[in-house]
Design an enzyme around this catalytic site. Structure first.
Site, mmCIF file in Angstrom:
data_model
loop_
_atom_site.group_PDB
_atom_site.id
_atom_site.type_symbol
_atom_site.label_atom_id
_atom_site.label_comp_id
_atom_site.label_asym_id
_atom_site.label_seq_id
_atom_site.Cartn_x
_atom_site.Cartn_y
_atom_site.Cartn_z
ATOM 1 N N CYS A 169 37.990 19.982 41.180
ATOM 2 C CA CYS A 169 38.653 19.499 39.957
ATOM 3 C C CYS A 169 38.834 17.976 40.021
ATOM 4 O O CYS A 169 39.360 17.452 41.004
ATOM 5 C CB CYS A 169 40.000 20.198 39.792
ATOM 6 S SG CYS A 169 40.859 19.636 38.314
ATOM 7 N N LYS A 179 34.442 26.261 45.580
ATOM 8 C CA LYS A 179 33.692 25.640 44.478
ATOM 9 C C LYS A 179 33.974 24.140 44.526
ATOM 10 O O LYS A 179 35.136 23.723 44.556
ATOM 11 C CB LYS A 179 34.144 26.233 43.138
ATOM 12 C CG LYS A 179 33.425 25.635 41.942
ATOM 13 C CD LYS A 179 33.688 26.466 40.685
ATOM 14 C CE LYS A 179 33.059 25.850 39.451
ATOM 15 N NZ LYS A 179 33.741 24.626 39.001
ATOM 16 N N ASN A 231 25.584 25.015 39.750
ATOM 17 C CA ASN A 231 26.446 24.859 38.572
ATOM 18 C C ASN A 231 26.278 23.453 37.999
ATOM 19 O O ASN A 231 26.065 22.494 38.735
ATOM 20 C CB ASN A 231 27.909 25.121 38.985
ATOM 21 C CG ASN A 231 28.922 24.830 37.881
ATOM 22 O OD1 ASN A 231 29.819 24.004 38.055
ATOM 23 N ND2 ASN A 231 28.793 25.491 36.758
HETATM 24 C C1 FMN Z 1 37.740 22.921 29.971
HETATM 25 C C2 FMN Z 1 37.273 23.014 31.405
HETATM 26 C C3 FMN Z 1 38.076 23.629 32.339
HETATM 27 C C4 FMN Z 1 37.662 23.746 33.667
HETATM 28 N N1 FMN Z 1 38.458 24.395 34.554
HETATM 29 C C5 FMN Z 1 38.017 24.616 35.830
HETATM 30 C C6 FMN Z 1 38.791 25.379 36.752
HETATM 31 O O1 FMN Z 1 39.884 25.867 36.460
HETATM 32 N N2 FMN Z 1 38.269 25.542 37.993
HETATM 33 C C7 FMN Z 1 37.056 25.021 38.378
HETATM 34 O O2 FMN Z 1 36.615 25.212 39.502
HETATM 35 N N3 FMN Z 1 36.311 24.308 37.508
HETATM 36 C C8 FMN Z 1 36.762 24.101 36.252
HETATM 37 N N4 FMN Z 1 35.973 23.412 35.368
HETATM 38 C C9 FMN Z 1 34.626 22.974 35.784
HETATM 39 C C10 FMN Z 1 33.565 24.019 35.424
HETATM 40 O O3 FMN Z 1 33.820 25.260 36.031
HETATM 41 C C11 FMN Z 1 32.150 23.554 35.805
HETATM 42 O O4 FMN Z 1 32.111 23.317 37.176
HETATM 43 C C12 FMN Z 1 31.739 22.282 35.063
HETATM 44 O O5 FMN Z 1 32.090 22.372 33.702
HETATM 45 C C13 FMN Z 1 30.239 22.006 35.212
HETATM 46 O O6 FMN Z 1 29.420 22.923 34.556
HETATM 47 P P1 FMN Z 1 28.801 22.626 33.078
HETATM 48 O O7 FMN Z 1 28.122 21.282 33.139
HETATM 49 O O8 FMN Z 1 27.837 23.758 32.864
HETATM 50 O O9 FMN Z 1 29.946 22.648 32.140
HETATM 51 C C14 FMN Z 1 36.404 23.226 34.059
HETATM 52 C C15 FMN Z 1 35.602 22.580 33.112
HETATM 53 C C16 FMN Z 1 36.015 22.466 31.795
HETATM 54 C C17 FMN Z 1 35.120 21.793 30.797
#
Ligand code: FMN
Length: 348
Positions: A115, A154, A215
């Site tokens: 995060c 993660k 991811n």
């Molecule tokens: C609104 C939002 C909330 C997220 N909350 C978490 C979370 O609680 N835990 C986590 O590991 N990643 C969180 N992420 C990250 C995503 O799980 C992911 O790693 C990230 O969006 C990259 O993937 P993408 O490019 O396909 O979106 C969050 C991302 C967004 C946009």
């Protein structure tokens, strides 16, 4: 036209083994704070029944002091496979929280080390653990000792472009006992901007023996297949691509299993899903659920004429009935316009 190479299909046709736990899908729904509550997961699971889902991240220090289950940690009876994600920097609090997660029914416990949000990193959690690998190792060791379900991590590829530390970090996590690692191919400094650097996920895959999940930027079946090809990862995790689109994980899973693309949902089907989502959030969380639903509703309202106006209306709904009425009207309008188009075709 997307093709699934026989090699890729063969590689992905076996279950994903997370320690002793087996998952029948190589596509995972990511944890998304403010999104992946049990209502959202129920929708995703309808189309992707085999896929691993994650709760929103839960603060272990909060759990230690409150000692009662927050709503974001609730999982439904028979909701499996499911992982509860925790964040913190204290190994002891995380171990305690992991035990609560297992009591709640988690099949695996995931530790958030990615995060980027200041509020989290300034307290030593999330992606700041990339800069404290010894603490991250101690966390994994303590949590592994505390629970008898697999512990996973993660994370991101590094703090910034000058500090891409994922190879060493991932190895440390594996050595400490993590049974799977999900790598978001961005640095902390990138936030959610710029392209995900999948090449780093490939490098991690080369050096680990535990499963590596790719991811970042998986917005379509095509992207999922590309990521799996480029990285040789053991699976992919969908994230922002699922916002207002709980069909994505199922679409990718179906393609990986059959080589066939599912027909995408029509605008009406998407709005019907939005309607169900709103109603369920209200039933589960009351007025707070309606306020939370606003953003979801605007994500669903995309890709058809009149969508921008609809988003404007849905972004300010105050009550569930107001939202349902707006959606019903939009569905009726789309249905009408399809009928008019069909009438016109009759004269061609
Ligand atoms: C609104 C939002 C909330 C997220 N909350 C978490 C979370 O609680 N835990 C986590 O590991 N990643 C969180 N992420 C990250 C995503 O799980 C992911 O790693 C990230 O969006 C990259 O993937 P993408 O490019 O396909 O979106 C969050 C991302 C967004 C946009």
């Amino acid at each position: 036209m997307i093709a699934l190479s026989p090699t890729l299909q063969a590689r992905l046709s076996t279950p994903l083994k997370i320690g002793s736990f087996e998952v029948k899908s190589r596509v995972l729904q990511s944890p998304l704070s403010g999104v992946t509550d049990l209502v959202f997961r129920r929708l995703v699971r309808r189309y992707a029944p085999d896929s691993m889902m994650y709760t929103e991240m839960v603060n272990a220090t909060g759990l230690h002091y409150v000692k009662q289950l927050p709503k974001i940690m609730e999982i439904e009876a028979n909701e499996r496979p499911i992982s509860i994600q925790l964040f913190d920097c204290r190994p002891d609090f995380l171990a305690e929280a992991a035990q609560m997660a297992v009591r709640e029914g988690a099949d695996t416990v995931d530790i958030n080390m990615g995060c980027p949000v200041n509020k989290i990193t300034k307290n030593g959690g999330g992606s700041s653990l990339l800069r404290q690998p010894e603490v991250a190792e101690a966390i994994v060791r303590e949590v592994v000792k505390a629970v008898d379900v697999p512990v996973t991590v993660k994370t991101r590829i590094g703090w910034n472009d000058r500090e891409i530390t994922i190879i060493d970090f991932a190895k440390r996590m594996e050595d400490a006992g993590a049974q799977m690692i999900t790598v978001h191919g961005r640095t902390r400094a990138q936030g959610y901007n710029g392209a995900a650097k999948w090449e780093w996920i490939a490098k991690v895959k080369e050096v680990l023996t535990i499963p590596v999940i790719g991811n970042g930027d998986i917005f379509s079946v095509e992207a999922a297949v590309k990521c799996l090809e480029v990285t040789a990862a053991d699976g992919v995790m969908c994230s922002r691509g699922t916002l207002g689109y709980p069909f994505l994980v199922g679409e990718v899973d179906h393609f990986l299993k059959t080589g066939q693309l599912l027909a995408p949902p029509t605008p009406v089907q998407r709005l019907e899903c939005a309607r169900e989502h709103l109603q369920a959030l209200w039933e589960y969380k009351g007025d707070r659920g309606v306020r939370q639903a606003r953003k979801h509703m605007t994500w669903y309202a995309k890709g058809f004429s009149g969508a921008a106006e609809l988003r404007g209306q849905l972004s300010t709904i105050e009550t569930v009935n107001q939202g349902l009425e707006i959606i019903d009207k939009a569905i009726a309008q789309i249905a009408d316009s399809v009928l008019i188009e069909e009438d016109n075709l009759a004269f061609v």
